[in-house]
Every structure is written in structure tokens, then in C-alpha cells.
Scaffold this active site. Structure first.
Site, PDB file in Angstrom:
ATOM      1  N   ALA A 158       0.679  -1.773  -0.339  1.00 49.11           N
ATOM      2  CA  ALA A 158      -0.173   0.466   0.033  1.00 49.11           C
ATOM      3  C   ALA A 158       0.843   1.044   0.324  1.00 49.11           C
ATOM      4  CB  ALA A 158      -0.977  -0.040   1.102  1.00 49.11           C
ATOM      5  N   TYR A 159       1.580   1.371   1.283  1.00 46.91           N
ATOM      6  CA  TYR A 159       2.794   2.491   0.920  1.00 46.91           C
ATOM      7  C   TYR A 159       3.749   2.405  -0.302  1.00 46.91           C
ATOM      8  CZ  TYR A 159       6.715   5.176   2.484  1.00 46.91           C
ATOM      9  OH  TYR A 159       7.838   6.412   2.903  1.00 46.91           O
TER      10      TYR A 159
END
Length: 254
Positions: A158-159
Site C-alpha cells: 500500500a505504501y
């Protein structure tokens, strides 16, 4: 001696870690700063005091980089801060503020993903948009990304993906702002020994050793390794570097 002719930077997340290093490295180069902090005003004031000790000026402004509705107000406060520094416009924007995230693809929640989107992409997009009228033609923008857009480590999907979006956005910014002679680049740090991610690279000896072993130069990065690189990239000597992703990682995973 400070002068109203000094270059001025706006740096988000400037009270700690890489952002703090950027502010202090710019001060060494004769650049004044307006920098943001999220909650720790006392720490921000310490950074401003260090800038004054270096003979430059700095103004610390509170900002939650996820709250886009507050950005018009922030632009007004930034304009007032510029007036304090004897200027109407600024020269450099460093989009550095952010939060870390470690969770698997299977376990990441929608709330977690939304939070990452708000600070790392939406926040960068709309804060830049709101500040463009105050940015001098011929200025510079640096968006801070991560080595995790290239180095794939499970738990960072996600990051890393949000930072990947910022890297694409950087190229679009460079193209659209080219007529104003504004250069826009991405700096992608490797693992740095800061309080980011709860200080895990800095404070966990086993992880520190593991990262050093993955890095060609044989050690973990320090904030000044990145802060100095960003300050250099903003300088006039780097004026022909544009639309690039520059990894500052000591050669991680090559």
C-alpha cells in the site's frame, strides 16, 4: 546577514527526520524556510532556533497534510509567513510529510489505504495546487518517495504503491509546469535511521545490520544523507535535472 533577496523554501514535515535535515541543510546554503509540523510544536521551534543559529530564518506552521479542506487557509498563512520574511513568493517546495505503513496485502484495511492516499498522494496533489500561485517561476519542487517503489518488500504494497503514484505525478508536474521553468523531481530515500516507522531501522540492531548488508556502501542511511541531497537538487547547479526519480539509498539491493 539575512536578506529579503534570500531564496525561500516551503518544506512539509520539517520538524523531524528527513524534513528537518532538509531545512537545516538549506539554511547552510543560505536558504530561509517555512516548514510544517503536525503536532510537536516544541520540536518545530527547536528546528527554527537551529536555523537562526545558522544565520538564516525559519517559520514553523502547523499542518495536517491529510486535511485538504485546510489547504486554502494554509496558503494564506504561508503568504503571511512570506511577508514576515520580506517576500511575496517562494522558490522551493519540498513535499516530504508522510506516515509509514507496514501490513500485508491480505490484512491492509480500507481505512489504512485511505489514510495513505490522503497524506501521500491527495495531500501532495492539492497542497502543491494551492501553493502554485505563490511559487516563483523558475522554482523547484521535490516530491519525496521511497526506495520501496523499486525494492519490493512484502508488507509495503500500500505504501509503495502510493509513492509510485507520486513518482508518476512528478513527471506530469514537470511537463505542465515546464512553461513556468519550474523543475520537478522525485527523491526516493532508502532505509534511513530516523523515528519513521517507530524508529525501527534506527533502534533495532538486527534490522540495522540487515539493511547495511543490503547496501553497497555498507551502512544504514542517515537523515543528512537525504537532506543534503535534496538541498543540492534544489540548487541552481542542478537546474537541468527535471522529471527524474533519484534514489538516495547508498546502493540498496543492486
Amino acid at each position: 546577514m539575512s536578506s529579503s533577496l534570500a531564496k525561500i523554501a516551503i518544506v512539509t514535515g520539517g520538524s523531524r527526520g528527513i524534513g528537518r535535515s532538509v531545512v537545516l541543510n538549506l539554511a547552510k546554503r543560505g536558504v530561509d524556510s517555512i516548514f510544517t509540523y503536525y503536532t510537536n510544536q516544541a520540536e518545530a521551534e527547536k528546528v527554527a532556533a537551529q536555523v537562526r543559529e545558522a544565520g538564516r530564518r525559519a517559520v514553523a506552521l502547523q499542518l495536517d497534510a491529510t486535511q485538504t479542506a485546510s489547504f486554502s487557509d494554509f496558503a494564506e498563512r504561508a503568504s503571511a509567513a512570506l511577508a514576515e520574511l520580506g517576500a511575496e513568493r517562494f522558490d522551493y517546495l519540498v513535499n516530504n510529510a508522510g506516515t509509514s505503513h507496514h501490513n500485508s496485502l491480505a490484512q491492509t484495511t480500507e481505512e489504512e489505504l485511505d489514510q495513505l492516499y490522503n497524506v501521500h498522494f491527495k495531500g501532495v496533489f492539492f497542497l502543491t495546487q494551492k501553493l502554485l500561485p505563490l511559487l516563483n517561476d523558475g522554482g523547484r519542487i521535490v516530491n519525496v518517495s521511497t526506495g520501496l517503489t523499486r525494492i519490493v518488500i512484502p508488507g509495503s504494497a500500500a505504501y509503495g504503491s502510493m509513492k509510485g503514484a507520486v513518482e508518476v505525478l512528478t513527471r506530469y508536474m514537470a511537463k505542465e509546469l515546464g512553461p513556468r521553468r519550474i523543475a520537478v523531481n522525485t527523491v526516493a530515500p532508502g532505509a534511513i535511521a530516523t523515528d519513521f516507522s517507530g524508529g525501527m531501522v534506527r533502534d533495532n540492531p538486527e534490522l540495522n545490520k540487515q539493511v547495511a548488508g543490503m547496501t553497497a556502501l555498507g551502512r544504514v542511511g542517515q537523515p543528512d544523507d537525504v537532506g543534503g541531497a535534496i538541498a543540492s537538487l534544489l540548487s541552481d547547479e542542478q537546474r537541468w535535472v527535471n522529471a527524474q526519480r533519484i534514489e538516495v539509498s547508498g546502493g540498496m539491493s543492486i
